[in-house]
Design an enzyme around this catalytic site. Structure first.
Site, PDB file in Angstrom:
ATOM      1  N   CYS A  16      -1.699  -9.267 -13.543  1.00 23.00           N
ATOM      2  CA  CYS A  16      -0.358  -9.878 -13.480  1.00 23.00           C
ATOM      3  C   CYS A  16      -0.387 -11.318 -12.974  1.00 23.00           C
ATOM      4  CB  CYS A  16       0.562  -9.036 -12.605  1.00 23.00           C
ATOM      5  SG  CYS A  16       0.831  -7.385 -13.269  1.00 23.00           S
TER       6      CYS A  16
ATOM      7  N   HIS B 233       6.642 -13.746 -10.384  1.00 20.46           N
ATOM      8  CA  HIS B 233       6.212 -12.612 -11.203  1.00 20.46           C
ATOM      9  C   HIS B 233       7.278 -11.533 -11.104  1.00 20.46           C
ATOM     10  CE1 HIS B 233       4.042  -9.477 -13.056  1.00 20.46           C
ATOM     11  NE2 HIS B 233       3.734  -8.841 -11.940  1.00 20.46           N
TER      12      HIS B 233
ATOM     13  N   ASN C 209       8.090  -5.208 -15.907  1.00 22.80           N
ATOM     14  CA  ASN C 209       6.909  -6.002 -15.557  1.00 22.80           C
ATOM     15  C   ASN C 209       6.063  -6.197 -16.811  1.00 22.80           C
ATOM     16  OD1 ASN C 209       4.462  -6.972 -14.645  1.00 22.80           O
ATOM     17  ND2 ASN C 209       4.311  -5.562 -12.909  1.00 22.80           N
TER      18      ASN C 209
HETATM   19  N1  COA Z   1      11.442   8.663 -10.490  1.00 20.38           N
HETATM   20  C1  COA Z   1      11.756   9.513  -9.482  1.00 20.38           C
HETATM   21  N2  COA Z   1      10.953   9.670  -8.425  1.00 20.38           N
HETATM   22  C2  COA Z   1       9.815   8.976  -8.373  1.00 20.38           C
HETATM   23  C3  COA Z   1       9.432   8.099  -9.394  1.00 20.38           C
HETATM   24  C4  COA Z   1      10.301   7.944 -10.487  1.00 20.38           C
HETATM   25  N3  COA Z   1      10.047   7.116 -11.519  1.00 20.38           N
HETATM   26  N4  COA Z   1       8.256   7.543  -9.066  1.00 20.38           N
HETATM   27  C5  COA Z   1       7.890   8.047  -7.889  1.00 20.38           C
HETATM   28  N5  COA Z   1       8.817   8.923  -7.480  1.00 20.38           N
HETATM   29  C6  COA Z   1       8.829   9.728  -6.258  1.00 20.38           C
HETATM   30  C7  COA Z   1       7.464  10.000  -5.727  1.00 20.38           C
HETATM   31  O1  COA Z   1       6.872  11.095  -6.405  1.00 20.38           O
HETATM   32  C8  COA Z   1       7.754  10.297  -4.281  1.00 20.38           C
HETATM   33  O2  COA Z   1       8.209  11.621  -4.189  1.00 20.38           O
HETATM   34  P1  COA Z   1       7.791  12.556  -2.929  1.00 20.38           P
HETATM   35  O3  COA Z   1       8.359  11.837  -1.736  1.00 20.38           O
HETATM   36  O4  COA Z   1       8.453  13.838  -3.272  1.00 20.38           O
HETATM   37  O5  COA Z   1       6.307  12.586  -2.948  1.00 20.38           O
HETATM   38  C9  COA Z   1       8.927   9.380  -3.963  1.00 20.38           C
HETATM   39  O6  COA Z   1       9.488   9.003  -5.220  1.00 20.38           O
HETATM   40  C10 COA Z   1       8.523   8.135  -3.199  1.00 20.38           C
HETATM   41  O7  COA Z   1       7.366   7.591  -3.846  1.00 20.38           O
HETATM   42  P2  COA Z   1       6.799   6.180  -3.457  1.00 20.38           P
HETATM   43  O8  COA Z   1       5.691   5.840  -4.392  1.00 20.38           O
HETATM   44  O9  COA Z   1       6.480   6.186  -1.991  1.00 20.38           O
HETATM   45  O10 COA Z   1       8.095   5.284  -3.737  1.00 20.38           O
HETATM   46  P3  COA Z   1       8.391   3.800  -3.406  1.00 20.38           P
HETATM   47  O11 COA Z   1       9.658   3.662  -2.675  1.00 20.38           O
HETATM   48  O12 COA Z   1       7.190   3.095  -2.854  1.00 20.38           O
HETATM   49  O13 COA Z   1       8.677   3.191  -4.857  1.00 20.38           O
HETATM   50  C11 COA Z   1       7.504   1.868  -6.495  1.00 20.38           C
HETATM   51  C12 COA Z   1       7.660   3.236  -5.844  1.00 20.38           C
HETATM   52  C13 COA Z   1       6.384   1.954  -7.505  1.00 20.38           C
HETATM   53  C14 COA Z   1       8.812   1.540  -7.199  1.00 20.38           C
HETATM   54  C15 COA Z   1       7.228   0.835  -5.403  1.00 20.38           C
HETATM   55  O14 COA Z   1       6.197   1.271  -4.576  1.00 20.38           O
HETATM   56  C16 COA Z   1       6.851  -0.482  -5.972  1.00 20.38           C
HETATM   57  O15 COA Z   1       7.627  -1.114  -6.660  1.00 20.38           O
HETATM   58  N6  COA Z   1       5.633  -0.968  -5.634  1.00 20.38           N
HETATM   59  C17 COA Z   1       5.162  -2.242  -6.093  1.00 20.38           C
HETATM   60  C18 COA Z   1       4.627  -2.052  -7.446  1.00 20.38           C
HETATM   61  C19 COA Z   1       4.364  -3.322  -8.117  1.00 20.38           C
HETATM   62  O16 COA Z   1       5.089  -4.259  -7.940  1.00 20.38           O
HETATM   63  N7  COA Z   1       3.312  -3.315  -8.912  1.00 20.38           N
HETATM   64  C20 COA Z   1       2.966  -4.362  -9.755  1.00 20.38           C
HETATM   65  C21 COA Z   1       2.329  -5.465  -9.008  1.00 20.38           C
HETATM   66  S1  COA Z   1       1.704  -6.502 -10.226  1.00 20.38           S
END
Ligand code: COA
Length: 321
Positions: A115, A248, A278
């Site tokens: 990215c 980004h 993204n």
């Molecule tokens: N829909 C519903 N629930 C979801 C889900 C979805 N699409 N994806 C994950 N979950 C659930 C998980 O399974 C977890 O459930 P649990 O508590 O029962 O285990 C819960 O939501 C929390 O998961 P978590 O991964 O801790 O959520 P989060 O608040 O961190 O959000 C992201 C997840 C991916 C949205 C977030 O971490 C994020 O945006 N990270 C940065 C990613 C990024 O920018 N990447 C690219 C960089 S180039």
């Protein structure tokens, strides 16, 4: 002093738009539009047609950038494509685009920094233009990222989309001050200790992206904040000088945190993640293209770009339009 002046920008998004609800339905995902929108800001993404490859998307973005710059293809002597989803390992996607544009002079190659790829490619192009190795460059970010997703992994597959963005840069004489038009600085970083947090898993039948979302989020906020401060400090500028943040587009919450850190009102932060999701290396040039096309970014404006991605790689770039 030679500066790499951005003369034009362009972007291309595939026709097919898939909303969060449609994606959930299509791949039988246990998720909701509300969950995705609240955690990421994403409402939809564009998905390339089966026959479209990164070079097809990149070509269309490049054509718009050339037209906006008023530059003909035979002036271009450098093409760099940032992509994690190339048409094939080789020929490079950049060489394919060079060929599709009918260019036979100069040189073209791909850059892989996930990215952060566009910021890396911009930095490399700027160096080559300033040393005189090339005179006029096309820098393109082009991705068909939806081809490398695991559609059973709801934490990752909802985040990405396809698209391409491009800029045309030409070496021009500047005064060597922060008032010059052109790229004022690029600051690139990587640290492989964090490689496992966001990587392509090639152990199965098909390559797929794996991500530890929460960890990546944590790194993103601190590393991007450090990179933008570094870029401003080296240029002798402050937060107050920044007119546009073009970040980004991974997550609305990360983007808003960066805007707050810089003290920028929301309308000075270019946001496309809601509609594009993204698009990896394409996200910054796509956002640039949108904000120049609609007249927000004008000649003379100071634009701060930043990105983080797999590697981990991250960086920031400052340019006066
Ligand atoms: N829909 C519903 N629930 C979801 C889900 C979805 N699409 N994806 C994950 N979950 C659930 C998980 O399974 C977890 O459930 P649990 O508590 O029962 O285990 C819960 O939501 C929390 O998961 P978590 O991964 O801790 O959520 P989060 O608040 O961190 O959000 C992201 C997840 C991916 C949205 C977030 O971490 C994020 O945006 N990270 C940065 C990613 C990024 O920018 N990447 C690219 C960089 S180039």
């Amino acid at each position: 002093m030679i500066r790499s002046v951005i003369l034009g920008t362009g972007g291309y998004l595939p026709d097919r738009v898939v909303s969060n609800d449609a994606l959930a339905c299509l791949h039988n995902l246990d998720t909701t539009d509300a969950w995705i929108a609240e955690r990421t800001g994403i409402r939809q993404r564009h998905v390339a047609a089966p026959e479209q490859q990164a070079s097809d998307l990149g070509l269309l973005a490049a054509r718009e950038a050339l037209a906006q710059a008023g530059i003909s293809a035979d002036e271009v002597d450098l093409i760099i494509v940032a992509t994690a989803t190339p048409d094939s390992a080789f020929p490079a996607t950049a060489v394919r685009i060079q060929h599709k544009l009918g260019i036979t002079q100069g040189f073209a190659f791909d850059v892989l920094a996930a990215c952060t790829g566009f910021v890396y490619a911009l930095g490399i192009a700027d160096s080559l233009l300033r040393t005189g190795a090339a005179r006029c460059a096309l820098v393109i970010g082009a991705e068909v990222f939806t081809r490398i997703l695991d559609w059973s992994d709801r934490g990752t597959c909802v985040l990405f989309g396809d698209g391409a963005g491009a800029v045309v840069l030409r070496a021009e004489e500047g005064q060597g001050t922060a008032q010059d038009r052109g790229v004022l600085g690029t600051h690139l970083h990587s640290d492989g200790r964090f490689g496992d947090l966001l990587h392509v898993d090639a152990s199965g039948a098909q390559d797929v992206v794996r991500m530890a979302g929460r960890e990546v989020f944590r790194h993103a906020v601190s590393k991007l904040a450090a990179a933008v401060d570094e870029a401003l400090e080296v240029a002798g500028l402050t937060h107050a000088d920044v007119q546009w943040l073009v970040p980004h587009q991974a997550n609305k919450r990360i983007i808003e945190a960066m805007g707050r850190k810089l003290g920028l009102p929301a309308e000075r932060v270019v946001m496309t993640v809601d509609r594009h999701a993204n698009t990896s290396a394409a996200s910054v040039p796509l956002a640039l293209a949108e904000a120049t096309r609609d007249g927000r970014i004008k000649r003379g404006d100071l634009v701060l770009m930043e990105a983080i991605g797999g590697g981990l790689t991250w960086g920031a770039a400052l340019a006066r339009f």
